[in-house]
Every structure is written in C-alpha cells, then in structure tokens.
Motif scaffolding. Structure first.
Motif, PDB file in Angstrom:
ATOM      1  N   VAL A 260       0.860  -1.189   0.000  1.00 12.71           N
ATOM      2  CA  VAL A 260       0.000   0.000   0.000  1.00 12.71           C
ATOM      3  C   VAL A 260       0.896   1.239   0.000  1.00 12.71           C
ATOM      4  CG1 VAL A 260      -1.847   1.244   1.169  1.00 12.71           C
ATOM      5  CG2 VAL A 260      -1.796  -1.257   1.243  1.00 12.71           C
ATOM      6  N   LYS A 261       0.750   2.048  -1.016  1.00 12.61           N
ATOM      7  CA  LYS A 261       1.595   3.235  -1.184  1.00 12.61           C
ATOM      8  C   LYS A 261       0.898   4.488  -0.667  1.00 12.61           C
ATOM      9  CE  LYS A 261       4.768   0.804  -3.058  1.00 12.61           C
ATOM     10  NZ  LYS A 261       5.740   0.293  -2.123  1.00 12.61           N
ATOM     11  N   GLY A 262       1.656   5.546  -0.617  1.00 13.62           N
ATOM     12  CA  GLY A 262       1.113   6.836  -0.220  1.00 13.62           C
ATOM     13  C   GLY A 262       0.868   6.936   1.274  1.00 13.62           C
ATOM     14  N   GLY A 263       0.133   7.959   1.648  1.00 14.52           N
ATOM     15  CA  GLY A 263      -0.163   8.221   3.049  1.00 14.52           C
ATOM     16  C   GLY A 263      -0.904   7.088   3.727  1.00 14.52           C
ATOM     17  N   LEU A 264      -1.794   6.438   2.988  1.00 13.20           N
ATOM     18  CA  LEU A 264      -2.530   5.317   3.569  1.00 13.20           C
ATOM     19  C   LEU A 264      -1.581   4.190   3.959  1.00 13.20           C
ATOM     20  CD1 LEU A 264      -5.235   4.056   4.363  1.00 13.20           C
ATOM     21  CD2 LEU A 264      -5.404   3.164   2.029  1.00 13.20           C
ATOM     22  N   GLY A 265      -0.636   3.870   3.116  1.00 14.32           N
ATOM     23  CA  GLY A 265       0.336   2.825   3.425  1.00 14.32           C
ATOM     24  C   GLY A 265       1.204   3.167   4.613  1.00 14.32           C
ATOM     25  N   VAL A 266       1.640   4.432   4.674  1.00 15.28           N
ATOM     26  CA  VAL A 266       2.478   4.877   5.788  1.00 15.28           C
ATOM     27  C   VAL A 266       1.726   4.730   7.102  1.00 15.28           C
ATOM     28  CG1 VAL A 266       3.645   6.890   6.814  1.00 15.28           C
ATOM     29  CG2 VAL A 266       3.822   6.459   4.357  1.00 15.28           C
ATOM     30  N   MET A 267       0.465   5.116   7.113  1.00 12.22           N
ATOM     31  CA  MET A 267      -0.318   5.115   8.348  1.00 12.22           C
ATOM     32  C   MET A 267      -0.880   3.742   8.718  1.00 12.22           C
ATOM     33  SD  MET A 267      -0.102   8.177   9.508  1.00 12.22           S
ATOM     34  CE  MET A 267      -1.258   8.047  10.849  1.00 12.22           C
ATOM     35  N   LEU A 268      -1.306   2.979   7.720  1.00  6.06           N
ATOM     36  CA  LEU A 268      -2.049   1.754   8.003  1.00  6.06           C
ATOM     37  C   LEU A 268      -1.205   0.676   8.675  1.00  6.06           C
ATOM     38  CD1 LEU A 268      -4.835   0.532   7.801  1.00  6.06           C
ATOM     39  CD2 LEU A 268      -4.280  -0.265   5.501  1.00  6.06           C
ATOM     40  N   ASP A 269       0.050   0.512   8.285  1.00  9.68           N
ATOM     41  CA  ASP A 269       0.860  -0.532   8.923  1.00  9.68           C
ATOM     42  C   ASP A 269       1.082  -0.231  10.405  1.00  9.68           C
ATOM     43  OD1 ASP A 269       2.761   1.531   8.053  1.00  9.68           O
ATOM     44  OD2 ASP A 269       4.331   0.134   8.673  1.00  9.68           O
ATOM     45  N   ASP A 270       1.203   1.044  10.755  1.00  4.46           N
ATOM     46  CA  ASP A 270       1.383   1.396  12.162  1.00  4.46           C
ATOM     47  C   ASP A 270       0.084   1.267  12.956  1.00  4.46           C
ATOM     48  OD1 ASP A 270       4.249   2.724  12.758  1.00  4.46           O
ATOM     49  OD2 ASP A 270       3.683   2.975  10.676  1.00  4.46           O
ATOM     50  N   MET A 271      -1.028   1.522  12.303  1.00  2.46           N
ATOM     51  CA  MET A 271      -2.310   1.321  12.985  1.00  2.46           C
ATOM     52  C   MET A 271      -2.538  -0.165  13.270  1.00  2.46           C
ATOM     53  SD  MET A 271      -3.629   4.237  13.686  1.00  2.46           S
ATOM     54  CE  MET A 271      -5.397   4.078  13.923  1.00  2.46           C
ATOM     55  N   LEU A 272      -2.155  -1.009  12.324  1.00  2.00           N
ATOM     56  CA  LEU A 272      -2.269  -2.452  12.560  1.00  2.00           C
ATOM     57  C   LEU A 272      -1.304  -2.903  13.665  1.00  2.00           C
ATOM     58  CD1 LEU A 272      -2.663  -3.869   8.948  1.00  2.00           C
ATOM     59  CD2 LEU A 272      -4.363  -3.897  10.785  1.00  2.00           C
ATOM     60  N   ALA A 273      -0.095  -2.354  13.665  1.00  2.00           N
ATOM     61  CA  ALA A 273       0.855  -2.665  14.737  1.00  2.00           C
ATOM     62  C   ALA A 273       0.286  -2.234  16.087  1.00  2.00           C
ATOM     63  CB  ALA A 273       2.191  -1.984  14.475  1.00  2.00           C
ATOM     64  N   GLY A 274      -0.363  -1.072  16.120  1.00  2.00           N
ATOM     65  CA  GLY A 274      -0.996  -0.603  17.347  1.00  2.00           C
ATOM     66  C   GLY A 274      -2.153  -1.484  17.785  1.00  2.00           C
ATOM     67  N   LEU A 275      -2.951  -1.927  16.822  1.00  2.00           N
ATOM     68  CA  LEU A 275      -4.063  -2.827  17.122  1.00  2.00           C
ATOM     69  C   LEU A 275      -3.556  -4.119  17.749  1.00  2.00           C
ATOM     70  CD1 LEU A 275      -7.097  -3.668  16.828  1.00  2.00           C
ATOM     71  CD2 LEU A 275      -6.460  -4.571  14.582  1.00  2.00           C
ATOM     72  N   PHE A 276      -2.573  -4.743  17.103  1.00  2.00           N
ATOM     73  CA  PHE A 276      -2.042  -6.007  17.616  1.00  2.00           C
ATOM     74  C   PHE A 276      -1.330  -5.818  18.958  1.00  2.00           C
ATOM     75  CE2 PHE A 276      -1.802  -7.357  12.950  1.00  2.00           C
ATOM     76  CZ  PHE A 276      -3.071  -7.919  12.996  1.00  2.00           C
ATOM     77  N   ALA A 277      -0.602  -4.727  19.106  1.00  2.00           N
ATOM     78  CA  ALA A 277       0.110  -4.461  20.357  1.00  2.00           C
ATOM     79  C   ALA A 277      -0.880  -4.244  21.509  1.00  2.00           C
ATOM     80  CB  ALA A 277       1.011  -3.240  20.203  1.00  2.00           C
ATOM     81  N   GLY A 278      -1.927  -3.482  21.254  1.00  2.00           N
ATOM     82  CA  GLY A 278      -2.932  -3.235  22.289  1.00  2.00           C
ATOM     83  C   GLY A 278      -3.658  -4.503  22.692  1.00  2.00           C
ATOM     84  N   LEU A 279      -4.042  -5.303  21.705  1.00  2.00           N
ATOM     85  CA  LEU A 279      -4.735  -6.561  22.003  1.00  2.00           C
ATOM     86  C   LEU A 279      -3.836  -7.526  22.768  1.00  2.00           C
ATOM     87  CD1 LEU A 279      -6.657  -7.151  18.643  1.00  2.00           C
ATOM     88  CD2 LEU A 279      -7.626  -6.463  20.863  1.00  2.00           C
ATOM     89  N   LEU A 280      -2.589  -7.650  22.336  1.00  2.00           N
ATOM     90  CA  LEU A 280      -1.663  -8.550  23.020  1.00  2.00           C
ATOM     91  C   LEU A 280      -1.398  -8.088  24.447  1.00  2.00           C
ATOM     92  CD1 LEU A 280       0.079 -11.085  22.809  1.00  2.00           C
ATOM     93  CD2 LEU A 280       1.914  -9.651  21.878  1.00  2.00           C
ATOM     94  N   SER A 281      -1.266  -6.799  24.652  1.00  2.00           N
ATOM     95  CA  SER A 281      -1.070  -6.265  26.009  1.00  2.00           C
ATOM     96  C   SER A 281      -2.260  -6.584  26.897  1.00  2.00           C
ATOM     97  CB  SER A 281      -0.873  -4.743  25.961  1.00  2.00           C
ATOM     98  OG  SER A 281       0.287  -4.413  25.273  1.00  2.00           O
ATOM     99  N   ALA A 282      -3.460  -6.394  26.373  1.00  2.00           N
ATOM    100  CA  ALA A 282      -4.670  -6.671  27.150  1.00  2.00           C
ATOM    101  C   ALA A 282      -4.789  -8.155  27.479  1.00  2.00           C
ATOM    102  CB  ALA A 282      -5.902  -6.185  26.389  1.00  2.00           C
ATOM    103  N   VAL A 283      -4.481  -9.013  26.527  1.00  2.00           N
ATOM    104  CA  VAL A 283      -4.562 -10.465  26.762  1.00  2.00           C
ATOM    105  C   VAL A 283      -3.536 -10.892  27.815  1.00  2.00           C
ATOM    106  CG1 VAL A 283      -4.126 -12.721  25.688  1.00  2.00           C
ATOM    107  CG2 VAL A 283      -5.570 -11.053  24.527  1.00  2.00           C
ATOM    108  N   ILE A 284      -2.321 -10.424  27.680  1.00  2.00           N
ATOM    109  CA  ILE A 284      -1.283 -10.793  28.650  1.00  2.00           C
ATOM    110  C   ILE A 284      -1.635 -10.283  30.042  1.00  2.00           C
ATOM    111  CG2 ILE A 284       1.116 -10.328  29.321  1.00  2.00           C
ATOM    112  CD1 ILE A 284       1.845 -10.699  26.364  1.00  2.00           C
ATOM    113  N   TYR A 285      -2.157  -9.078  30.123  1.00  2.00           N
ATOM    114  CA  TYR A 285      -2.564  -8.534  31.413  1.00  2.00           C
ATOM    115  C   TYR A 285      -3.675  -9.396  32.029  1.00  2.00           C
ATOM    116  CZ  TYR A 285      -3.310  -5.088  35.050  1.00  2.00           C
ATOM    117  OH  TYR A 285      -3.389  -4.451  36.264  1.00  2.00           O
ATOM    118  N   GLY A 286      -4.626  -9.803  31.205  1.00  2.00           N
ATOM    119  CA  GLY A 286      -5.697 -10.676  31.694  1.00  2.00           C
ATOM    120  C   GLY A 286      -5.166 -12.004  32.211  1.00  2.00           C
ATOM    121  N   ILE A 287      -4.214 -12.581  31.517  1.00  2.00           N
ATOM    122  CA  ILE A 287      -3.603 -13.840  31.963  1.00  2.00           C
ATOM    123  C   ILE A 287      -2.863 -13.634  33.277  1.00  2.00           C
ATOM    124  CG2 ILE A 287      -1.810 -15.547  31.416  1.00  2.00           C
ATOM    125  CD1 ILE A 287      -2.664 -15.198  28.430  1.00  2.00           C
TER     126      ILE A 287
END
Length: 166
Positions: A122-149
């Motif tokens: 994905v090129k352009g501004g969308l590509g620059v932003m979207l990979d970091d938003m996905l990284a944030g999504l996965f990081a937030g979910l993993l943090s919440a799951v680990i905290y719950g465990i």
C-alpha cells in the motif's frame, strides 16, 4: 508547519532511531490523556490523526519524492495511541501502558504477517499510516490479553493505575 506535524514536534528528526524517539514523545500526551481523561479519548484521537495524516503525507511525498521518510513519525504516534487505548481498556495501568509501548515497537520494527504486506503493497499516506495502525491494534490486544492472563494467575502485585500516579 507540515514538517512539525509529520515529525511530531520534530521528535522524528533524531539521526538514530527516529521512530523510537517519536513513539517515546507520543507517550507523554498519551500518559496525560489516560491519566486525566479516558481511553476512548485516546482511541478517537488515534483515528483522527490517522485520517488527517493520510492527505498530509501524500502531499509531503509529492513534494519530496520520498515514500515513508524515516523522519515521519506521526504514524507511530497514531499507532501507539491506539495500542495504549486498547491496552487501557482492560486496565488503565502502568504495566499495560509499558507493554503496549514495547509490543508496538516490536510489531512496528519487525512488521510480521499482514503488517509487512501492508507496508510493502500500500503506497502513499494510507500505506504509511495503516501498517502502524495495525501494529498498534495487535500491540494493544496482546497487552490486554497478557494482562488478563497475569491477573488470572495473581501475578500482578506491583502494578498501579495511571490515575493514581503523581
């Protein structure tokens, strides 16, 4: 003004590890938003930055001819805001805040699975932003799951709520 915004107050202008410095700079407002407001505020701010930045990055890339300049860190800001907001939804704690940052940097640097595919295809501004938003999504979910465990097995004994700090 465009460079000020894209480098998040010039925090991305560091000669070494601009993404990490930009992410660390983003933790300061994220901390205060989570301390004095709510995680939903940080969540919505993440998406506002995401949407607003796409066109600004497109314009910057047309001017400079550089795709995903290493000094552009507004994508890290939006991503870590999302990670911290999601992690805080399970517990607005210092441990969740720190694990969200660590996992975000891990996913942002290594770009596993779909994050790497988005980054490459994905090129352009969308590509620059979207990979970091996905990284944030996965990081937030993993943090919440680990905290719950950790809570499930009574392994969280030293943690403190961000609202109780200072």
């Amino acid at each position: 003004m465009q460079k000020f915004f894209l480098t998040f107050c010039y925090s991305g202008c560091s000669p070494k590890a601009p993404g990490t410095f930009g992410t660390l700079a983003a933790l300061i407002p994220a901390f205060f938003i989570l301390k004095y407001l709510e995680n939903t505020t940080l969540f919505l701010l993440s998406f506002l930055i995401f949407i607003a930045s796409i066109r600004i990055i497109d314009d910057y890339e047309k001017k400079t001819g550089i795709h995903d300049d290493k000094h552009i860190v507004i994508d890290e800001v939006a991503g870590v805001f999302l990670a911290c907001a999601i992690a805080a939804s399970s517990a607005n704690s210092l441990l969740n805040f720190l694990t969200a940052f660590i996992f975000f940097r891990f996913f942002d640097i290594t770009k596993p699975s779909i994050i790497g595919k988005i980054d490459k295809k994905v090129k352009g501004g969308l590509g620059v932003m979207l990979d970091d938003m996905l990284a944030g999504l996965f990081a937030g979910l993993l943090s919440a799951v680990i905290y719950g465990i950790l809570l499930q097995f009574n392994l969280v004994t030293w943690d403190i709520n961000l609202k109780n700090l200072f």
